[in-house]
Design an enzyme around this catalytic site. Structure first.
Site, PDB file in Angstrom:
ATOM      1  N   TYR A 146      -7.899  36.399  39.432  1.00  0.00           N
ATOM      2  CA  TYR A 146      -7.122  37.612  39.738  1.00  0.00           C
ATOM      3  C   TYR A 146      -7.688  38.281  40.994  1.00  0.00           C
ATOM      4  CZ  TYR A 146      -5.698  42.435  39.821  1.00  0.00           C
ATOM      5  OH  TYR A 146      -5.245  43.658  40.257  1.00  0.00           O
ATOM      6  N   LYS A 150      -5.720  38.487  44.667  1.00  0.00           N
ATOM      7  CA  LYS A 150      -5.389  39.796  45.255  1.00  0.00           C
ATOM      8  C   LYS A 150      -6.095  39.940  46.602  1.00  0.00           C
ATOM      9  CE  LYS A 150      -3.136  42.713  43.910  1.00  0.00           C
ATOM     10  NZ  LYS A 150      -1.677  42.885  44.077  1.00  0.00           N
ATOM     11  N   ILE A 206     -14.018  49.576  21.849  1.00  0.00           N
ATOM     12  CA  ILE A 206     -14.932  49.721  22.984  1.00  0.00           C
ATOM     13  C   ILE A 206     -15.501  48.346  23.313  1.00  0.00           C
ATOM     14  CG2 ILE A 206     -17.010  50.907  23.843  1.00  0.00           C
ATOM     15  CD1 ILE A 206     -15.037  52.957  22.918  1.00  0.00           C
ATOM     16  N   ARG A 266     -16.005  41.308  28.111  1.00  0.00           N
ATOM     17  CA  ARG A 266     -15.028  40.425  28.759  1.00  0.00           C
ATOM     18  C   ARG A 266     -15.689  39.706  29.936  1.00  0.00           C
ATOM     19  NH1 ARG A 266      -9.964  44.623  29.569  1.00  0.00           N
ATOM     20  NH2 ARG A 266      -9.256  44.668  27.414  1.00  0.00           N
TER      21      ARG A 266
END
Ligand code: UDP
Length: 302
Positions: A146, A150, A206, A266
């Site tokens: 990603y 971009k 969270i 993540r």
């Protein structure tokens, strides 16, 4: 009064539709180009056909898009795929959408000699930056497809500005929030998830320990910067577009209130992110007006 025509690619999405609202309010006629993959008709349903024209198309296909750019003064290019984890699963799809898509829009804007081309880039190009707040001169370190796609889009925008003397500007968005945030998707943005969770009286998820920070900019502040940039004489420039303030995820959860649950980190999730916004503040005499507390209040009231 002469009518100003603008194009917003991705105009049915969260940021795009907020920008369309603002442009229409200021008297522009807006052409929305959107493939409606993540964009929604209802984001634009309050507009009359006199003010906006919605074209369903995919900018990354080799369709003839030039005709829509005739007589257009400003192009705001926001269309693209925007999730990190899916980009790791399908990098080619992200390349086609975010890089080829941008090239197609650039080509059409070049051919039709638009007055200003503004690109929505991403602060993810900095990876985990050494310096916080981070300025535009920080080293580029893309950590996932990603961010990579971009950034390649931005490179195309800036190189076209150089090669072809196009009036292009790239804005590196930090974390944008506000009305019409997408509340679906497995890897939703933090505010989308928290909004849904709060509504359904569930615990707030969270990621990691929640101490990681982000620079949250309200979409209204962002669109006002966009419009100021369009009207300026600036070109061939890159700007950070954030609030310049750093807020932790735990702090957001505390402001919203309710129970928390902690879930795994993540991939490529930086610990800190905050924009140095001196350059844009100086060049267009803009500053963010909506504090995070006010922004959250507005979001959870609506
Ligand atoms: N995050 C979180 N809970 C969620 C969704 C996200 O704690 O339900 C965290 C995420 O891991 C990241 C931060 O909030 O550290 C911002 O995530 P988001 O996806 O909104 O934007 P990103 O900066 O990762 O592009």
């Amino acid at each position: 009064m002469k009518i100003i025509k603008s194009i917003v690619t991705g105009g049915a999405g969260f940021i795009g539709s907020n920008l369309v609202d603002r442009l229409v309010k200021e008297g522009h006629k807006v052409i929305v180009l959107d493939n409606f993959v993540s964009g929604k008709k209802k984001n634009l349903s309050h507009h009359s056909k006199d003010n906006i024209k919605i074209i369903r198309l995919d900018i990354s296909n080799n369709q003839k898009i030039d005709k829509y750019f005739k007589g257009v003064k400003y192009v705001f290019h926001l269309a693209g795929l925007a999730e990190i984890v899916p980009s790791i699963k399908n990098p080619k799809k992200y390349f086609i959408n975010n890089v080829l898509g941008t090239l197609n829009v650039l080509e059409a804007a070049k051919k039709m000699r638009v007055k200003k081309f503004i690109y929505a880039a991403s602060s993810s190009c900095y990876g985990s930056p050494k310096k916080i707040p981070t300025s535009e001169t920080e080293r580029i370190d893309t950590k996932h497809p990603y961010a990579f796609t971009k950034f390649l889009g931005e490179e195309a925008v800036i190189n076209y500005a150089k090669f072809f003397k196009m009036p292009n500007i790239s804005c590196r968005f930090f974390n944008v929030y506000g009305p019409r945030l997408n509340t679906t998707g497995q890897y939703g943005a933090v505010f989308s998830n928290f909004l849904t969770q709060k509504k359904k009286k569930r615990s707030l998820t969270i990621v990691g320990n929640g101490k990681q920070t982000r620079d949250f900019i309200h979409v209204e502040d962002l669109t006002s910067a966009f419009i100021k940039l369009a009207r300026s004489n600036l070109k061939n420039k890159i700007y950070n577009l954030g609030s310049g303030k750093e807020t932790s995820i735990n702090k957001i959860a505390d402001i919203i209130g309710g129970k928390k649950i902690f879930i795994p980190k993540r991939p490529g999730d930086p610990n800190r992110s905050c924009a140095n916004i001196s350059k844009i503040k100086k060049d267009i005499k803009w500053k963010p007006k909506i504090s995070i507390i006010e922004g959250i209040e507005r979001l959870f009231q609506s």
